[in-house]
Design a protein around this motif. Structure first.
Motif, PDB file in Angstrom:
ATOM      1  N   SER A   2       0.835  -1.199   0.000  1.00  0.00           N
ATOM      2  CA  SER A   2       0.000   0.000   0.000  1.00  0.00           C
ATOM      3  C   SER A   2       0.867   1.246   0.000  1.00  0.00           C
ATOM      4  CB  SER A   2      -0.881   0.009   1.241  1.00  0.00           C
ATOM      5  OG  SER A   2      -1.692  -1.137   1.301  1.00  0.00           O
ATOM      6  N   GLY A   3       0.257   2.341  -0.417  1.00  0.00           N
ATOM      7  CA  GLY A   3       0.925   3.633  -0.365  1.00  0.00           C
ATOM      8  C   GLY A   3       0.060   4.605   0.427  1.00  0.00           C
ATOM      9  N   ALA A   4       0.685   5.600   1.010  1.00  0.00           N
ATOM     10  CA  ALA A   4      -0.071   6.530   1.849  1.00  0.00           C
ATOM     11  C   ALA A   4       0.566   7.910   1.847  1.00  0.00           C
ATOM     12  CB  ALA A   4      -0.162   6.008   3.277  1.00  0.00           C
ATOM     13  N   TRP A   5      -0.250   8.878   2.218  1.00  0.00           N
ATOM     14  CA  TRP A   5       0.237  10.235   2.454  1.00  0.00           C
ATOM     15  C   TRP A   5      -0.076  10.613   3.895  1.00  0.00           C
ATOM     16  CZ3 TRP A   5       3.243  13.367  -0.452  1.00  0.00           C
ATOM     17  CH2 TRP A   5       3.436  13.002  -1.792  1.00  0.00           C
ATOM     18  N   LYS A  33       3.722  18.559  16.216  1.00  0.00           N
ATOM     19  CA  LYS A  33       2.747  17.462  16.307  1.00  0.00           C
ATOM     20  C   LYS A  33       3.307  16.203  15.652  1.00  0.00           C
ATOM     21  CE  LYS A  33      -0.505  20.117  18.051  1.00  0.00           C
ATOM     22  NZ  LYS A  33      -1.018  19.917  19.437  1.00  0.00           N
ATOM     23  N   GLU A  34       2.656  15.082  15.951  1.00  0.00           N
ATOM     24  CA  GLU A  34       3.053  13.835  15.315  1.00  0.00           C
ATOM     25  C   GLU A  34       2.524  13.760  13.882  1.00  0.00           C
ATOM     26  OE1 GLU A  34       3.339  10.912  19.243  1.00  0.00           O
ATOM     27  OE2 GLU A  34       2.002  10.427  17.582  1.00  0.00           O
ATOM     28  N   ARG A  35       3.194  12.985  13.096  1.00  0.00           N
ATOM     29  CA  ARG A  35       2.757  12.759  11.725  1.00  0.00           C
ATOM     30  C   ARG A  35       1.434  11.972  11.752  1.00  0.00           C
ATOM     31  NH1 ARG A  35       7.790  10.871   8.189  1.00  0.00           N
ATOM     32  NH2 ARG A  35       8.646  12.607   9.414  1.00  0.00           N
ATOM     33  N   GLU A  36       0.475  12.375  10.912  1.00  0.00           N
ATOM     34  CA  GLU A  36      -0.816  11.687  10.873  1.00  0.00           C
ATOM     35  C   GLU A  36      -1.142  11.283   9.439  1.00  0.00           C
ATOM     36  OE1 GLU A  36      -3.657  14.473  12.389  1.00  0.00           O
ATOM     37  OE2 GLU A  36      -3.553  15.779  10.630  1.00  0.00           O
ATOM     38  N   ARG A  37      -1.706  10.109   9.302  1.00  0.00           N
ATOM     39  CA  ARG A  37      -2.069   9.627   7.978  1.00  0.00           C
ATOM     40  C   ARG A  37      -3.369  10.283   7.526  1.00  0.00           C
ATOM     41  NH1 ARG A  37      -3.517   3.535   7.457  1.00  0.00           N
ATOM     42  NH2 ARG A  37      -5.639   4.372   7.628  1.00  0.00           N
ATOM     43  N   ILE A  38      -3.374  10.742   6.285  1.00  0.00           N
ATOM     44  CA  ILE A  38      -4.570  11.372   5.746  1.00  0.00           C
ATOM     45  C   ILE A  38      -5.177  10.595   4.583  1.00  0.00           C
ATOM     46  CG2 ILE A  38      -4.007  13.700   6.524  1.00  0.00           C
ATOM     47  CD1 ILE A  38      -2.998  14.261   3.672  1.00  0.00           C
ATOM     48  N   ALA A  39      -4.393   9.774   3.924  1.00  0.00           N
ATOM     49  CA  ALA A  39      -4.923   9.014   2.786  1.00  0.00           C
ATOM     50  C   ALA A  39      -4.098   7.761   2.572  1.00  0.00           C
ATOM     51  CB  ALA A  39      -4.928   9.862   1.517  1.00  0.00           C
ATOM     52  N   LEU A  40      -4.801   6.688   2.185  1.00  0.00           N
ATOM     53  CA  LEU A  40      -4.164   5.388   1.988  1.00  0.00           C
ATOM     54  C   LEU A  40      -4.737   4.760   0.729  1.00  0.00           C
ATOM     55  CD1 LEU A  40      -2.578   2.835   3.089  1.00  0.00           C
ATOM     56  CD2 LEU A  40      -4.703   2.249   4.267  1.00  0.00           C
ATOM     57  N   VAL A  41      -3.886   4.158  -0.077  1.00  0.00           N
ATOM     58  CA  VAL A  41      -4.358   3.404  -1.235  1.00  0.00           C
ATOM     59  C   VAL A  41      -3.777   1.995  -1.166  1.00  0.00           C
ATOM     60  CG1 VAL A  41      -2.505   4.308  -2.729  1.00  0.00           C
ATOM     61  CG2 VAL A  41      -4.576   3.334  -3.757  1.00  0.00           C
ATOM     62  N   TYR A  42      -4.668   1.013  -1.189  1.00  0.00           N
ATOM     63  CA  TYR A  42      -4.255  -0.379  -1.127  1.00  0.00           C
ATOM     64  C   TYR A  42      -3.765  -0.854  -2.496  1.00  0.00           C
ATOM     65  CZ  TYR A  42      -6.499  -0.681   3.453  1.00  0.00           C
ATOM     66  OH  TYR A  42      -6.837  -0.504   4.773  1.00  0.00           O
ATOM     67  N   ILE A  47      -6.271  10.230  -3.460  1.00  0.00           N
ATOM     68  CA  ILE A  47      -5.013   9.510  -3.576  1.00  0.00           C
ATOM     69  C   ILE A  47      -5.134   8.508  -4.717  1.00  0.00           C
ATOM     70  CG2 ILE A  47      -5.669   7.726  -1.886  1.00  0.00           C
ATOM     71  CD1 ILE A  47      -2.723   7.693  -0.970  1.00  0.00           C
ATOM     72  N   SER A  48      -4.039   8.336  -5.449  1.00  0.00           N
ATOM     73  CA  SER A  48      -4.045   7.380  -6.563  1.00  0.00           C
ATOM     74  C   SER A  48      -2.668   6.772  -6.700  1.00  0.00           C
ATOM     75  CB  SER A  48      -4.458   8.071  -7.864  1.00  0.00           C
ATOM     76  OG  SER A  48      -3.552   9.118  -8.189  1.00  0.00           O
ATOM     77  N   ARG A  49      -2.617   5.649  -7.361  1.00  0.00           N
ATOM     78  CA  ARG A  49      -1.336   4.988  -7.583  1.00  0.00           C
ATOM     79  C   ARG A  49      -1.230   4.549  -9.037  1.00  0.00           C
ATOM     80  NH1 ARG A  49      -0.669   0.369  -3.656  1.00  0.00           N
ATOM     81  NH2 ARG A  49       1.115  -0.216  -4.974  1.00  0.00           N
ATOM     82  N   ASP A  50      -0.023   4.509  -9.524  1.00  0.00           N
ATOM     83  CA  ASP A  50       0.261   4.003 -10.867  1.00  0.00           C
ATOM     84  C   ASP A  50       1.434   3.045 -10.719  1.00  0.00           C
ATOM     85  OD1 ASP A  50       1.229   3.568 -13.470  1.00  0.00           O
ATOM     86  OD2 ASP A  50       0.476   5.502 -14.154  1.00  0.00           O
ATOM     87  N   ASP A  51       1.133   1.762 -10.705  1.00  0.00           N
ATOM     88  CA  ASP A  51       2.182   0.777 -10.455  1.00  0.00           C
ATOM     89  C   ASP A  51       3.212   0.728 -11.579  1.00  0.00           C
ATOM     90  OD1 ASP A  51       0.026  -1.648  -8.737  1.00  0.00           O
ATOM     91  OD2 ASP A  51       1.059   0.159  -8.039  1.00  0.00           O
ATOM     92  N   ALA A  52       2.791   1.036 -12.787  1.00  0.00           N
ATOM     93  CA  ALA A  52       3.734   1.032 -13.907  1.00  0.00           C
ATOM     94  C   ALA A  52       4.776   2.136 -13.750  1.00  0.00           C
ATOM     95  CB  ALA A  52       2.986   1.188 -15.221  1.00  0.00           C
ATOM     96  N   LYS A  53       4.324   3.279 -13.249  1.00  0.00           N
ATOM     97  CA  LYS A  53       5.238   4.413 -13.039  1.00  0.00           C
ATOM     98  C   LYS A  53       5.833   4.408 -11.641  1.00  0.00           C
ATOM     99  CE  LYS A  53       2.817   7.465 -16.260  1.00  0.00           C
ATOM    100  NZ  LYS A  53       2.076   8.756 -16.408  1.00  0.00           N
ATOM    101  N   ARG A  54       5.308   3.531 -10.762  1.00  0.00           N
ATOM    102  CA  ARG A  54       5.761   3.461  -9.366  1.00  0.00           C
ATOM    103  C   ARG A  54       5.539   4.792  -8.652  1.00  0.00           C
ATOM    104  NH1 ARG A  54      11.622   0.519 -10.262  1.00  0.00           N
ATOM    105  NH2 ARG A  54      10.868  -1.270 -11.442  1.00  0.00           N
TER     106      ARG A  54
END
Length: 111
Positions: A33-36, A43-52, A69-76
């Motif tokens: 997965s990837g996340a932002w 403050k502590e870092r907090e997750r705002i978006a996750l893509v499985y 949030i989006s992912r492109d596995d071909a472009k990594r």
């Protein structure tokens, strides 16, 4: 060598848009997965978006309906499209993939 390199960010006005991109050099990118995250000063870092790996997404309530949030596995890459920005979105944003972190990029939203 840094595994994740962020680009984008910068300055925007309230209601504006910015796009963050995170590129990985890791060959097993599609297996995790990837996340932002974002971090406010002191403050502590907090997750705002996750893509499985199957493309399903999860958002924090603070950004739901405004960020995508989006992912492109071909472009990594894992991208974060930020629309309808608010002053409270001002923070340092970090991408995350497996155990790796991006270098962080500042997003500043002014009125």
């Amino acid at each position: 060598q840094r595994q994740l390199v962020e680009s984008g960010g910068g300055l925007a006005q309230t209601g504006g848009s910015l796009r963050l991109s995170c590129k990985s050099v890791w060959s097993d990118f599609s297996d995790f997965s990837g996340a932002w995250y974002r971090q406010y000063p002191g403050k502590e870092r907090e997750r705002i978006a996750l893509v499985y790996t199957d493309g399903k997404t999860v958002y924090d309530d603070s950004v739901k309906g405004r960020f995508t949030i989006s992912r492109d596995d071909a472009k990594r890459t894992v991208d974060l499209q930020m629309n309808n920005l608010r002053v409270e979105d001002t923070a340092v944003y970090y991408c995350n993939h497996f155990v790796f972190w991006g270098q962080g990029t500042q997003v500043t939203v002014s009125e």
